[in-house]
Motif scaffolding. Sequence first.
Motif, PDB file in Angstrom:
ATOM      1  N   LEU A 435       1.091  -1.092  -0.109  1.00  0.00           N
ATOM      2  CA  LEU A 435      -0.341  -0.109   0.243  1.00  0.00           C
ATOM      3  C   LEU A 435       0.659   1.432   0.072  1.00  0.00           C
ATOM      4  N   VAL A 436       1.923   0.774   1.141  1.00  0.00           N
ATOM      5  CA  VAL A 436       2.692   2.446   0.883  1.00  0.00           C
ATOM      6  C   VAL A 436       3.558   2.356  -0.206  1.00  0.00           C
ATOM      7  N   PHE A 440       2.805   5.562  -2.823  1.00  0.00           N
ATOM      8  CA  PHE A 440       3.970   6.399  -2.872  1.00  0.00           C
ATOM      9  C   PHE A 440       4.020   7.067  -4.296  1.00  0.00           C
ATOM     10  N   ALA A 441       4.185   6.093  -5.094  1.00  0.00           N
ATOM     11  CA  ALA A 441       4.337   5.999  -6.205  1.00  0.00           C
ATOM     12  C   ALA A 441       3.676   6.846  -7.607  1.00  0.00           C
ATOM     13  N   TYR A 443       1.496   9.394  -5.637  1.00  0.00           N
ATOM     14  CA  TYR A 443       1.995  10.283  -5.080  1.00  0.00           C
ATOM     15  C   TYR A 443       3.067  11.090  -6.318  1.00  0.00           C
ATOM     16  N   PHE A 444       3.861  10.786  -5.980  1.00  0.00           N
ATOM     17  CA  PHE A 444       5.241  11.122  -6.418  1.00  0.00           C
ATOM     18  C   PHE A 444       5.268  11.031  -7.862  1.00  0.00           C
ATOM     19  N   PHE A 445       4.933  10.468  -8.430  1.00  0.00           N
ATOM     20  CA  PHE A 445       5.100  10.525 -10.356  1.00  0.00           C
ATOM     21  C   PHE A 445       3.448  11.422 -10.272  1.00  0.00           C
ATOM     22  N   ALA A 446       2.429  11.896  -9.712  1.00  0.00           N
ATOM     23  CA  ALA A 446       1.735  12.342 -10.383  1.00  0.00           C
ATOM     24  C   ALA A 446       2.378  14.138  -9.950  1.00  0.00           C
ATOM     25  N   LEU A 447       2.461  14.424  -8.183  1.00  0.00           N
ATOM     26  CA  LEU A 447       2.919  15.454  -8.311  1.00  0.00           C
ATOM     27  C   LEU A 447       4.611  15.646  -8.959  1.00  0.00           C
ATOM     28  N   SER A 448       5.190  14.834  -8.984  1.00  0.00           N
ATOM     29  CA  SER A 448       6.331  15.089 -10.365  1.00  0.00           C
ATOM     30  C   SER A 448       6.086  15.909 -11.729  1.00  0.00           C
ATOM     31  N   ILE A 449       5.299  15.199 -12.934  1.00  0.00           N
ATOM     32  CA  ILE A 449       4.967  15.130 -13.890  1.00  0.00           C
ATOM     33  C   ILE A 449       3.853  16.650 -13.524  1.00  0.00           C
ATOM     34  N   GLY A 450       3.350  16.747 -12.666  1.00  0.00           N
ATOM     35  CA  GLY A 450       2.076  17.981 -12.393  1.00  0.00           C
ATOM     36  C   GLY A 450       2.908  19.294 -12.392  1.00  0.00           C
ATOM     37  N   ILE A 481      -5.358   9.800  -3.836  1.00  0.00           N
ATOM     38  CA  ILE A 481      -5.488   8.949  -4.254  1.00  0.00           C
ATOM     39  C   ILE A 481      -4.364   8.002  -3.380  1.00  0.00           C
ATOM     40  N   GLY A 482      -2.975   8.945  -4.019  1.00  0.00           N
ATOM     41  CA  GLY A 482      -1.992   7.652  -3.984  1.00  0.00           C
ATOM     42  C   GLY A 482      -1.923   7.930  -1.656  1.00  0.00           C
ATOM     43  N   GLY A 483      -2.187   9.285  -1.294  1.00  0.00           N
ATOM     44  CA  GLY A 483      -2.122   9.743  -0.248  1.00  0.00           C
ATOM     45  C   GLY A 483      -3.355   8.546   0.815  1.00  0.00           C
ATOM     46  N   SER A 484      -4.337   8.187   0.459  1.00  0.00           N
ATOM     47  CA  SER A 484      -4.809   7.566   0.875  1.00  0.00           C
ATOM     48  C   SER A 484      -5.324   5.881   0.995  1.00  0.00           C
ATOM     49  N   MET A 485      -4.249   6.069   0.378  1.00  0.00           N
ATOM     50  CA  MET A 485      -3.580   4.070   0.536  1.00  0.00           C
ATOM     51  C   MET A 485      -2.599   4.505   1.101  1.00  0.00           C
ATOM     52  N   MET A 486      -1.733   5.235   1.376  1.00  0.00           N
ATOM     53  CA  MET A 486      -0.510   5.331   2.429  1.00  0.00           C
ATOM     54  C   MET A 486      -0.733   5.523   3.343  1.00  0.00           C
ATOM     55  N   THR A 487      -2.085   6.037   3.814  1.00  0.00           N
ATOM     56  CA  THR A 487      -2.375   6.343   4.814  1.00  0.00           C
ATOM     57  C   THR A 487      -3.651   5.176   5.650  1.00  0.00           C
ATOM     58  N   LEU A 488      -4.613   3.962   4.864  1.00  0.00           N
ATOM     59  CA  LEU A 488      -4.202   3.375   5.076  1.00  0.00           C
ATOM     60  C   LEU A 488      -3.565   1.870   5.173  1.00  0.00           C
TER      61      LEU A 488
END
Lengths: 515, 206
Positions: A435-436, A440-441, A443-450, A481-488
């Motif tokens: 999950l993390v 995280f993947a 989370y990271f790729f979304a923010l890096s590309i965006g 979505i990524g952050g919610s998976m990490m939190t789960l």
Amino acid sequence: MPLTIGLLLGLSFVVSVLALAFLIWAVATRQITMQKGDAATVFGAEGAGHPDVDGTHLFDTTGIDRISARPVLVLIAAAIFWLVVGSLFGVGASLKLHWPDWLTGSAPLTFGRMRTLHLNLVIYGWLSQVGIAGMMWILPRIFRTPLKMPGLPLAGAVIWNLTVAAGGWAIATGWTDGEEWLEIPWQLDILLALAGVFFVLPMIQTARKREVHHIYVTGWYFLGAMIWFPFLFIVANLPGIHYGVEEATTNWWFAHNVLGLWLTPLGVGTAYYFIPKIIGKPVYSYAVSLLGFWGLALFYSQVGIHHLIGGPVPTWVVTLSVVHSVMMFIPVIAVAVNQHVTVARNTWALKQSLPLRFIAFGALMYTFASFQGSIEALRSVNTITHFTHYTIGHAHLGAYAFVSIVMFGSVYHIMPRLLGREFAWPGLIRAHFWLVVLGFAIYFFALSIGGVLQGLAMLDATRPFAESVILMKPYLEARSIGGSMMTLGHILFALNFIGILLARPGTAAKPVVAE
Amino acid sequence: MNRYLPLALLAFGILAFATLMLVIAPGVQIARHSVPPQLEPYTEQQARGRAQYVGLGCVYCHSQQPRSPDQAPDGERGWGRPAVAADYVYDQPHQLGTMRTGPDLLNVGARLPSEAWQLTHLYQPRAIFGWSVMPAYPFLFEIKPAAEPGDTVVVLPEAFAPEAGVVVARQEALDLTAYLLSLDRTYPAPADALRDEGYATMESGS
Ligand code: HEM
């Protein structure tokens, strides 16, 4: 004036390079003696060759762990509590960036405060505490000396946690010092500093009274961090003396050193202990680890002003920080060689030890985060990424994928040895890992590309500002979505932790050798 | 490395050196520069508004440091001339910021000088720009059946107006707006201006 500034800049660079040359000379000519056996300090009396993958395999039959157990357990429990609360605020802040009309009724729930709560709870509540717990577990082991003054850290933990809670309350109600990373009011910071003394004194005392001659590399990082962080924290929080742009340079000198001279040594030091310990073989090249440590101290301490590139600060300070940011390649490669080669030669251990999976993954992310950071500090790259969400992606690569994930592994490794029983649900550990990592993947790729697209949009004067806001929305949604998976994943972690705490002693896999 | 004290001293010395370079030296250099005569200290109301700005965390979405045209088109966007160190002498805590989810605000008072616009925008940014992701701050306002003397009524398009009554700015909203309108560093930069000129001299790369 320009002359003095040029001089200062030159001076700093020359000092750093000379220091590095001195270090290489010292190692080459054996001024700093490091015997082959030193790297094996980590294994204790029985020496190398005994992988530590089974939960109840104890290196320590001398009663050392029994003394550190109580403070370590309390610190870990509190850290996990703040991890869950802090990540929930992270998810909240993330959702608000694309649902701006959600929960607008009161000030504590606005983005500005939720984000600040998130940062302070995960940095001071989770990472610092779990890192200190790791230090308290590892240092007595590598010194083969029971923790001195073991009552003090308990008092420290009480003060620390009450203060983190009070700091959260202060931020929620708008009482803040108002600088990024330094929001907790200085009146409360005094209590944090006091608690810090209660944590640090016993560990320094343990170091000074230690029963092994050599200080293992993990100890360098931990002892360094214990000097650096208190100094940083106190200078940056001195009330009333900082103002304007001087305050901004102090702010980023502090904030980047929290990462570089506090969280990084905690993460790197922890990995330096557990990787060889779990595998049962010493790190690949012990002498290189010296370069990693002193390089980190020299270069990392001067990178902070890369947060103000293009800003109203003297050119020379910016250049200084950019140069040192690039120099960071040296210590990072040194650590990478040591840690990754050791793991790569022993991939069997990744199958046998779930904690090692977290720790090796986190160590790899340290290399990535640092390479990324060195490149991000180049003026040309920074122009695009500076004011964008790309930075947040980078922050999580460091603070999350590296330090937090190493700490997950550390807790999974410590707990069975601390309590003498295995985790009840190993399946949850695997679920937590995936999950993390996947979360995280995303989370990271979304923010890096965006973030890059956002930066390019802002640099193009023919495109209205609105474009940079609108194009970010899908990436911000992906981050939620990524952050919610990490939190789960964190919630599963907390459940498993409660599970091992509450398990009846009868369920222990094997009895513990207590003495 | 087998001894605690040398390790500790050297580690401390390195950080002390970094502090000299990143904190003390720039601090001394900045303090030597004179305050621009056109820059005025915040009034009491503006200072209260600034405290709102700090406490609500506007800095996490808004920078206050326009960049130079050598680097980025901040000036063309109307965000102002490149900021210099002397522009911030009255700022404590500093709010330079590192994020531009929203526009730079160092000169927003000159760009958007209407109090009415600012109040509407704070009450509901999407009443002005449907695409905005800026939070709404309705708790800085109150809904009254009818305006009383001295009340500042917020102008709202019908879709965002309350069913009945009027939206009136609380003191906090008025203070915050006073601070926003005070953000104006359009006076010329002093001759000895201090800022990162690293882009003026370079063509590309670093
Ligand atoms: C528990 C481990 C985590 C750590 C150590 C951590 C650390 C951080 C740090 C250091 C920042 C400040 C970044 C900067 O200003 O450059 C930050 C911001 C943020 N984090 Fe986390 N984080 C964690 C988990 C999460 C999770 C699970 C989420 C869920 C989505 C999240 C969402 C955010 C958001 C939304 C921001 C603010 C970004 C912005 O201002 O635009 N974080 N975090």
